[in-house]
Scaffold this active site. Sequence first.
Site, short mmCIF file in Angstrom:
data_model
loop_
_atom_site.label_atom_id
_atom_site.label_comp_id
_atom_site.label_asym_id
_atom_site.label_seq_id
_atom_site.Cartn_x
_atom_site.Cartn_y
_atom_site.Cartn_z
CG HIS A 1 3.86 -45.67 71.52
ND1 HIS A 1 3.80 -44.36 71.10
CD2 HIS A 1 3.43 -46.42 70.48
CE1 HIS A 1 3.35 -44.33 69.85
NE2 HIS A 1 3.13 -45.56 69.44
CG LEU A 2 8.86 -51.47 73.23
CD1 LEU A 2 9.57 -51.43 71.88
CD2 LEU A 2 9.85 -51.87 74.33
CG HIS A 3 3.63 -50.90 69.00
ND1 HIS A 3 2.26 -50.87 68.86
CD2 HIS A 3 4.07 -49.70 68.58
CE1 HIS A 3 1.89 -49.70 68.36
NE2 HIS A 3 2.97 -48.97 68.17
CG ASN B 1 5.20 -47.98 64.44
OD1 ASN B 1 5.95 -48.65 63.75
ND2 ASN B 1 4.01 -48.41 64.82
CG ASP C 1 -2.72 -50.90 70.48
OD1 ASP C 1 -1.66 -50.32 70.21
OD2 ASP C 1 -3.80 -50.66 69.89
N GLY D 1 4.59 -44.46 60.55
CA GLY D 1 3.20 -44.59 60.98
C GLY D 1 2.96 -44.26 62.44
CD GLN D 2 5.84 -41.24 67.10
OE1 GLN D 2 6.79 -40.90 66.40
NE2 GLN D 2 5.78 -40.99 68.39
P1 5GP Z 1 1.64 -45.80 66.74
O1 5GP Z 1 0.96 -45.93 65.42
O2 5GP Z 1 1.72 -44.35 67.19
O3 5GP Z 1 2.94 -46.51 66.82
O4 5GP Z 1 0.72 -46.57 67.77
C1 5GP Z 1 -0.25 -45.98 68.54
C2 5GP Z 1 -1.07 -47.10 69.12
O5 5GP Z 1 -1.86 -46.57 70.17
C3 5GP Z 1 -2.03 -47.75 68.12
O6 5GP Z 1 -1.72 -49.14 68.04
C4 5GP Z 1 -3.41 -47.49 68.71
O7 5GP Z 1 -4.27 -48.60 68.56
C5 5GP Z 1 -3.11 -47.21 70.18
N1 5GP Z 1 -4.01 -46.28 70.81
C6 5GP Z 1 -4.40 -45.07 70.36
N2 5GP Z 1 -5.20 -44.47 71.23
C7 5GP Z 1 -5.32 -45.31 72.28
C8 5GP Z 1 -6.03 -45.24 73.52
O8 5GP Z 1 -6.71 -44.27 73.84
N3 5GP Z 1 -5.91 -46.30 74.35
C9 5GP Z 1 -5.15 -47.39 74.05
N4 5GP Z 1 -5.13 -48.38 74.94
N5 5GP Z 1 -4.47 -47.49 72.88
C10 5GP Z 1 -4.56 -46.46 72.02
#
Ligand code: 5GP
Length: 113
Positions: free
Chosen positions: A99-101, A86, A30, A92-93
């Site tokens: 995607h799985l964190h 998310n 991330d 907060g997506q």
């Molecule tokens: P969400 O909030 O949608 O669950 O998480 C999206 C995640 O993607 C966030 O933790 C953010 O830091 C990460 N992210 C967004 N853009 C990029 C990118 O261009 N490269 C990488 N490696 N992570 C990203």
Amino acid sequence: MENCIFCRIVEKEIPATIVYEDDFVIAFRDLNPQAPEHILVIPRKHVPRIETLDPEDALLMGKVIVAAKRIAEGLGMKHGYRLVFNNGPDAGQEVEHVHLHLMGGRKFSWPAG
Ligand code: 5GP
Ligand code: ZN
């Protein structure tokens, strides 16, 4: 998907620190880590949200979780880790590609904020 940032990472059009990939799944660090280890595990296939998954994506999403397990083992997360999807605005997506964190290297509280 042209305008999906994660599809562009899948296509290697934009850089990412890739930690795992196979024919179905890719995982990368991330950009804004919330834990000492913070990896995003995604299907190569563009699926915007959990609710847009098709029934036949069940095996694919199983592969995402098994990839997360392998990565966690490889990174030595012996004391546990947090796995999070998310999904949608209330959760907060930000990126509309499922995607799985995978987060580890510290303790996490519950319930999540
Ligand atoms: P969400 O909030 O949608 O669950 O998480 C999206 C995640 O993607 C966030 O933790 C953010 O830091 C990460 N992210 C967004 N853009 C990029 C990118 O261009 N490269 C990488 N490696 N992570 C990203
Ligand atoms: Zn995508």
